[in-house]
Design a protein around this motif. Structure first.
Motif, PDB file in Angstrom:
ATOM      1  N   ARG A  51       0.793  -1.130   0.277  1.00 14.74           N
ATOM      2  CA  ARG A  51      -0.189  -0.070  -0.158  1.00 14.74           C
ATOM      3  C   ARG A  51       0.411   1.286   0.141  1.00 14.74           C
ATOM      4  NH1 ARG A  51      -4.997  -1.695   1.331  1.00 14.74           N
ATOM      5  NH2 ARG A  51      -5.493   0.141   1.697  1.00 14.74           N
ATOM      6  N   VAL A  52       1.604   1.222   0.278  1.00 10.16           N
ATOM      7  CA  VAL A  52       3.122   2.165   0.547  1.00 10.16           C
ATOM      8  C   VAL A  52       4.232   1.906   0.744  1.00 10.16           C
ATOM      9  CG1 VAL A  52       4.092   4.277   1.847  1.00 10.16           C
ATOM     10  CG2 VAL A  52       1.358   3.177   1.817  1.00 10.16           C
ATOM     11  N   ILE A  53       5.442   2.878  -0.485  1.00 11.30           N
ATOM     12  CA  ILE A  53       6.593   1.991   0.136  1.00 11.30           C
ATOM     13  C   ILE A  53       7.430   2.927   0.517  1.00 11.30           C
ATOM     14  CG2 ILE A  53       8.416   1.691  -1.830  1.00 11.30           C
ATOM     15  CD1 ILE A  53       5.665   1.131  -3.848  1.00 11.30           C
ATOM     16  N   ARG A 103       1.371   3.824  -8.830  1.00 11.70           N
ATOM     17  CA  ARG A 103       0.002   3.369  -7.741  1.00 11.70           C
ATOM     18  C   ARG A 103      -0.124   3.235  -6.383  1.00 11.70           C
ATOM     19  NH1 ARG A 103      -1.359  -0.912  -4.695  1.00 11.70           N
ATOM     20  NH2 ARG A 103      -0.178  -2.221  -4.851  1.00 11.70           N
ATOM     21  N   CYS A 104       1.085   3.394  -5.832  1.00 10.12           N
ATOM     22  CA  CYS A 104       1.704   4.046  -3.867  1.00 10.12           C
ATOM     23  C   CYS A 104       2.458   4.853  -3.672  1.00 10.12           C
ATOM     24  CB  CYS A 104       2.345   2.395  -3.549  1.00 10.12           C
ATOM     25  SG  CYS A 104       1.529   0.780  -3.950  1.00 10.12           S
ATOM     26  N   PRO A 105       2.073   5.682  -3.203  1.00 11.60           N
ATOM     27  CA  PRO A 105       2.585   6.407  -2.370  1.00 11.60           C
ATOM     28  C   PRO A 105       4.331   6.377  -2.091  1.00 11.60           C
ATOM     29  CG  PRO A 105       0.775   6.370  -0.916  1.00 11.60           C
ATOM     30  CD  PRO A 105       0.731   5.426  -2.122  1.00 11.60           C
ATOM     31  N   VAL A 106       5.383   6.933  -2.329  1.00 10.85           N
ATOM     32  CA  VAL A 106       6.421   6.780  -2.793  1.00 10.85           C
ATOM     33  C   VAL A 106       7.473   7.250  -1.319  1.00 10.85           C
ATOM     34  CG1 VAL A 106       8.847   5.823  -2.773  1.00 10.85           C
ATOM     35  CG2 VAL A 106       6.658   5.067  -4.830  1.00 10.85           C
ATOM     36  N   THR A 194      13.649   6.122  11.150  1.00  4.29           N
ATOM     37  CA  THR A 194      13.564   4.961  11.185  1.00  4.29           C
ATOM     38  C   THR A 194      11.773   4.990  11.590  1.00  4.29           C
ATOM     39  OG1 THR A 194      14.823   3.675   9.878  1.00  4.29           O
ATOM     40  CG2 THR A 194      12.915   2.085  10.468  1.00  4.29           C
ATOM     41  N   ALA A 195      11.520   4.899  12.842  1.00  8.72           N
ATOM     42  CA  ALA A 195      10.681   5.130  13.670  1.00  8.72           C
ATOM     43  C   ALA A 195       8.717   5.817  12.790  1.00  8.72           C
ATOM     44  CB  ALA A 195      10.449   5.191  14.813  1.00  8.72           C
ATOM     45  N   GLU A 196       9.819   7.395  12.651  1.00 10.74           N
ATOM     46  CA  GLU A 196       9.045   7.994  12.238  1.00 10.74           C
ATOM     47  C   GLU A 196       8.349   8.220  10.790  1.00 10.74           C
ATOM     48  OE1 GLU A 196       7.675  11.196  13.907  1.00 10.74           O
ATOM     49  OE2 GLU A 196       9.199  11.145  15.651  1.00 10.74           O
ATOM     50  N   THR A 197       9.575   7.220   9.786  1.00 13.10           N
ATOM     51  CA  THR A 197       9.226   7.610   8.513  1.00 13.10           C
ATOM     52  C   THR A 197       7.860   6.416   8.223  1.00 13.10           C
ATOM     53  OG1 THR A 197      11.726   7.785   7.921  1.00 13.10           O
ATOM     54  CG2 THR A 197      10.194   6.702   6.008  1.00 13.10           C
ATOM     55  N   MET A 198       8.511   5.296   9.310  1.00 17.23           N
ATOM     56  CA  MET A 198       7.542   4.038   9.212  1.00 17.23           C
ATOM     57  C   MET A 198       5.904   4.676   8.999  1.00 17.23           C
ATOM     58  SD  MET A 198       9.215   1.634   7.346  1.00 17.23           S
ATOM     59  CE  MET A 198       7.926   0.376   7.381  1.00 17.23           C
ATOM     60  N   ALA A 199       6.409   5.227  10.593  1.00 20.23           N
ATOM     61  CA  ALA A 199       5.029   5.638  10.666  1.00 20.23           C
ATOM     62  C   ALA A 199       3.353   6.211   9.988  1.00 20.23           C
ATOM     63  CB  ALA A 199       5.256   6.315  12.387  1.00 20.23           C
ATOM     64  N   LEU A 200       4.498   7.224   9.679  1.00 20.21           N
ATOM     65  CA  LEU A 200       3.656   7.733   8.153  1.00 20.21           C
ATOM     66  C   LEU A 200       3.585   6.864   7.486  1.00 20.21           C
ATOM     67  CD1 LEU A 200       3.212  10.434   6.743  1.00 20.21           C
ATOM     68  CD2 LEU A 200       5.594  10.693   6.224  1.00 20.21           C
ATOM     69  N   ALA A 201       4.556   6.122   7.379  1.00 19.14           N
ATOM     70  CA  ALA A 201       3.973   5.251   5.742  1.00 19.14           C
ATOM     71  C   ALA A 201       2.480   4.008   7.029  1.00 19.14           C
ATOM     72  CB  ALA A 201       4.993   4.146   5.952  1.00 19.14           C
ATOM     73  N   ALA A 202       2.202   4.227   7.613  1.00 21.62           N
ATOM     74  CA  ALA A 202       1.449   2.939   7.914  1.00 21.62           C
ATOM     75  C   ALA A 202       0.170   4.452   8.458  1.00 21.62           C
ATOM     76  CB  ALA A 202       1.544   2.487   9.700  1.00 21.62           C
ATOM     77  N   ILE A 204      -0.360   6.576   6.547  1.00 22.83           N
ATOM     78  CA  ILE A 204      -1.207   6.676   4.914  1.00 22.83           C
ATOM     79  C   ILE A 204      -1.323   5.178   4.384  1.00 22.83           C
ATOM     80  CG2 ILE A 204      -0.304   6.971   2.207  1.00 22.83           C
ATOM     81  CD1 ILE A 204       1.591   8.903   3.520  1.00 22.83           C
ATOM     82  N   ALA A 205      -0.973   4.542   5.280  1.00 21.31           N
ATOM     83  CA  ALA A 205      -1.276   2.729   4.553  1.00 21.31           C
ATOM     84  C   ALA A 205      -2.708   2.384   4.541  1.00 21.31           C
ATOM     85  CB  ALA A 205      -0.844   2.106   5.111  1.00 21.31           C
ATOM     86  N   GLY A 206      -3.353   3.101   6.282  1.00 19.85           N
ATOM     87  CA  GLY A 206      -4.419   2.961   6.629  1.00 19.85           C
ATOM     88  C   GLY A 206      -5.575   3.890   5.834  1.00 19.85           C
ATOM     89  N   ARG A 207      -5.439   4.520   5.102  1.00 13.47           N
ATOM     90  CA  ARG A 207      -6.521   4.762   3.759  1.00 13.47           C
ATOM     91  C   ARG A 207      -6.658   4.342   2.921  1.00 13.47           C
ATOM     92  NH1 ARG A 207      -6.412   8.539   7.937  1.00 13.47           N
ATOM     93  NH2 ARG A 207      -5.004  10.094   8.195  1.00 13.47           N
ATOM     94  N   SER A 208      -7.642   4.421   2.479  1.00 20.50           N
ATOM     95  CA  SER A 208      -8.136   3.503   1.211  1.00 20.50           C
ATOM     96  C   SER A 208      -7.426   3.484   0.269  1.00 20.50           C
ATOM     97  CB  SER A 208      -9.791   4.208   0.439  1.00 20.50           C
ATOM     98  OG  SER A 208     -10.113   3.711  -0.800  1.00 20.50           O
TER      99      SER A 208
END
Length: 265
Positions: A51-53, A103-106, A194-202, A204-208
């Motif tokens: 869902r996110v890269i 198709r995925c946010p990077v 890494t924690a901050e980046t992955m939290a942001l990614a998560a 966005i991954a939680g959206r439709s």
């Protein structure tokens, strides 16, 4: 990391983490590295679990750009290296376009230095999070090789004067300055990168997934259009988006004051 593959892939919770894995060459964007990244992106494009890269890097350098030793070695060819240079820059250009068109946010997770094509990679990603120690430059002018391909990404993300200053001086800028001019979204403590980046990614991954994909495509498409055309296009996109099941669910959930349940449809 000891794995000798140029790019390490790890999928967790819908977030695919692609790690540049050539710290001995400062994660240079060699032809092999570019092709490995392109292959990973293509695989992710058809994997609906992704869902996110996030693009990160092993070692203390995000990416020093193209492998100058590899490029210089190509000069021994009968054509003086011209064919190899064209293939390299064409492949790199395709990589950057595949990031934008994916198709995925990077998201770029930038620790250490990102220079030349490495800076181009950061600028090409949809979002970028940098550690405080990160530094950025397009230093080609210092070695007689203007950063013309990085220029394409810079001029689409920075103001003309900020991009031109980076290109003409080749100077390193620090992470706060990179955020100030729009090269990165946010700067965080190095230990928390890494924690901050992955939290942001998560987040966005939680959206439709459907909605995010519609939005990403529309963002880049309208950016290239005249104002009136952009509004006409965006209006059509929103009308079509309203017909989607996730839009119906999201609006209904908002009105009912409950959490939405996405079906990505």
């Amino acid at each position: 990391m000891t794995n000798d593959t140029p790019v390490i892939s790890a999928l967790n919770g819908g977030v695919l983490r692609l790690t540049l894995n050539a710290p001995e060459s400062r994660n240079s964007l060699s032809f092999a590295m570019i092709e490995a990244l392109r292959a990973a992106l293509r695989a992710a494009d058809v994997d609906r679990d992704v869902r996110v890269i996030v693009i990160a890097a092993a070692g203390h350098v995000f990416s020093a750009g193209h492998d100058l030793k590899e490029m210089d070695a190509a000069r021994t060819a009968e054509d003086g290296g011209r064919g190899a240079f064209i293939r390299l820059f064409e492949a790199c250009g395709r990589l950057m376009q595949e990031i934008v068109n994916h198709r995925c946010p990077v998201i770029a997770e930038v620790a250490g230095v990102a220079t030349a094509a490495g800076c181009q990679l950061v600028a090409s990603c949809d979002l970028a999070v940098a550690g405080k120690a990160a530094r950025f430059a397009t230093p080609g002018v210092r070695i007689g090789l203007f950063c013309s391909t990085p220029m394409v990404a810079l001029t689409r993300n920075l103001s003309a004067k900020h991009a031109m200053e980076m290109l003409l001086t080749g100077d390193l800028i620090d992470a706060p300055r990179a955020a100030e001019i729009g090269l990165v979204n946010r700067v965080v403590e190095d230990a928390a990168l890494t924690a901050e980046t992955m939290a942001l990614a998560a987040q966005i991954a939680g959206r439709s997934q459907l909605t995010v994909g519609i939005g990403k495509r529309a963002f880049y498409a309208q950016r290239e259009m005249p104002l009136a055309e952009a509004y006409a296009y965006a209006g059509t996109v929103m009308a079509e988006n309203m017909m989607a099941a996730d839009a119906c669910e999201g609006i209904g959930a908002f009105i009912a004051k409950r959490d939405p349940v996405w079906t990505d449809s």
